[in-house]
Design a protein around this motif. Structure first.
Motif: not given
Length: 332
Positions: A244-251, A212-224
């Motif tokens: 942004f990118a989905p977080a991996p399974e392990g964290r 299910g849903g989980r907090r995503a990874d922020y890749n840096g740069g301008d988010p807007y």
């Protein structure tokens, strides 16, 4: 009253709602200090205040039956069992347990100014605030697990950094003492209004995972992005998907709760009115009300789910467009 528990359905992988046996009574501490002063100019009154509060033993309801990150990471490499086989309490899916370990903190500088005499009167209110917690509601944090509560500390869901509200009324001085025809028609009018501005709501970006849903990874740069992508529908791309990118399974994801901000809100409402005398005991008041008089567009929050094709997209507005109403009242 922490809310009732619920038994699971009579089916495999039933979900459950429960309450901790160590549930504590919530506490709230509140304090404030203010300085008030009658100012020597034009009947002004001012106030500067500091307001704070602190909450403890607040409720949240995380899922205590999430598989550990170590088990999920190992399972991602193979043989990729169903996630339910990795859960600590076998035979159930999520077990949302009411815990009383959340807290909150609020600090604000508040400024108030009013003018209470003369043809022009007004009140001006400004708040510079900071509201943080690790659970703004009873059912917060269901998807990220109960451990490491500091991971959930962030801006409250209702947090707005800047809030300004002004009210004002002006008795127009033109021809107000004229008893002739022009004075009756053009004199004695009063205009008043309400102005409100506040910064946007905090946004938390989530991403798809196997459970299910989980907090995503922020890749840096301008988010807007803040780009109008459809002039016909008025849709706006507010968040930049490539940031942004989905977080991996392990964290967990590395983005923070409420790290990003939605659109601000601003609106002007104005009223124009006049009272006429008809005979000794009868008066007529006519009034025109203009809601959102400048027809400002106030965007709703964008979609924050990376799993959605509409991620980062604003497709709706909050509040109404310009609205005008006319009215008359007979007083006798």
């Amino acid at each position: 009253n922490p809310g009732c528990a619920a038994v699971p359905a009579l089916a495999p992988w039933g979900s459950m709602q429960s309450v901790s046996t160590g549930f504590k009574i919530p506490r709230s501490w509140n304090w404030s200090m203010s300085l008030q002063r009658e100012l020597p100019w034009w009947g002004l009154f001012g106030e500067i205040a500091y307001v704070g509060s602190d909450g403890s033993n607040l409720m949240r309801r995380p899922d205590i039956n999430l598989p550990s990150f170590a088990d999920r990471e190992a399972n991602a490499a193979g043989p990729k069992y169903n996630t339910h086989y990795l859960r600590p309490y076998k035979g159930y899916s999520d077990i949302q347990m009411g815990l009383s370990d959340a807290g909150s903190s609020y600090h604000a500088a508040q400024v108030f100014l009013s003018k209470r005499r003369g043809d022009l009167t007004f009140t001006l209110n400004y708040t510079l605030g900071r509201s943080y917690d690790n659970g703004s509601g009873n059912f917060d944090n269901p998807a990220d697990g109960p451990e490491d509560i500091d991971y959930y500390w962030g801006p409250s869901d209702f947090y707005r950094t800047h809030i300004f509200v002004g009210t004002w009324a002006y008795r127009l001085p033109f021809l107000k003492d004229n008893r002739g025809f022009l004075g009756q028609v053009l004199g004695g009018w009063e205009i008043s209004g309400i102005t409100r501005y506040q910064t946007g709501a905090p946004l938390t970006v989530t991403g798809p995972t196997s459970i299910g849903g989980r907090r995503a990874d922020y890749n840096g740069g301008d988010p807007y992005a803040a780009e109008l992508i459809n002039p016909t529908t008025g849709a706006v791309q507010w968040l930049n998907r490539s940031a942004f990118a989905p977080a991996p399974e392990g964290r967990r994801g590395n983005s923070e709760r409420g790290q990003f901000t939605g659109p601000s809100y601003h609106v002007w409402d104005i009223s124009l009115r006049k009272q006429f005398g008809i005979g000794d005991d009868v008066k007529v008041q006519i009034q025109a009300d203009f809601f959102n008089v400048w027809n400002e567009v106030n965007w709703a929050n964008p979609n924050t789910d990376l799993n959605s094709a509409n991620f980062g997209l604003i497709t709706a507005v909050t509040g109404q467009p310009r609205n005008i109403q006319l009215g008359a009242r007979v007083i006798f």
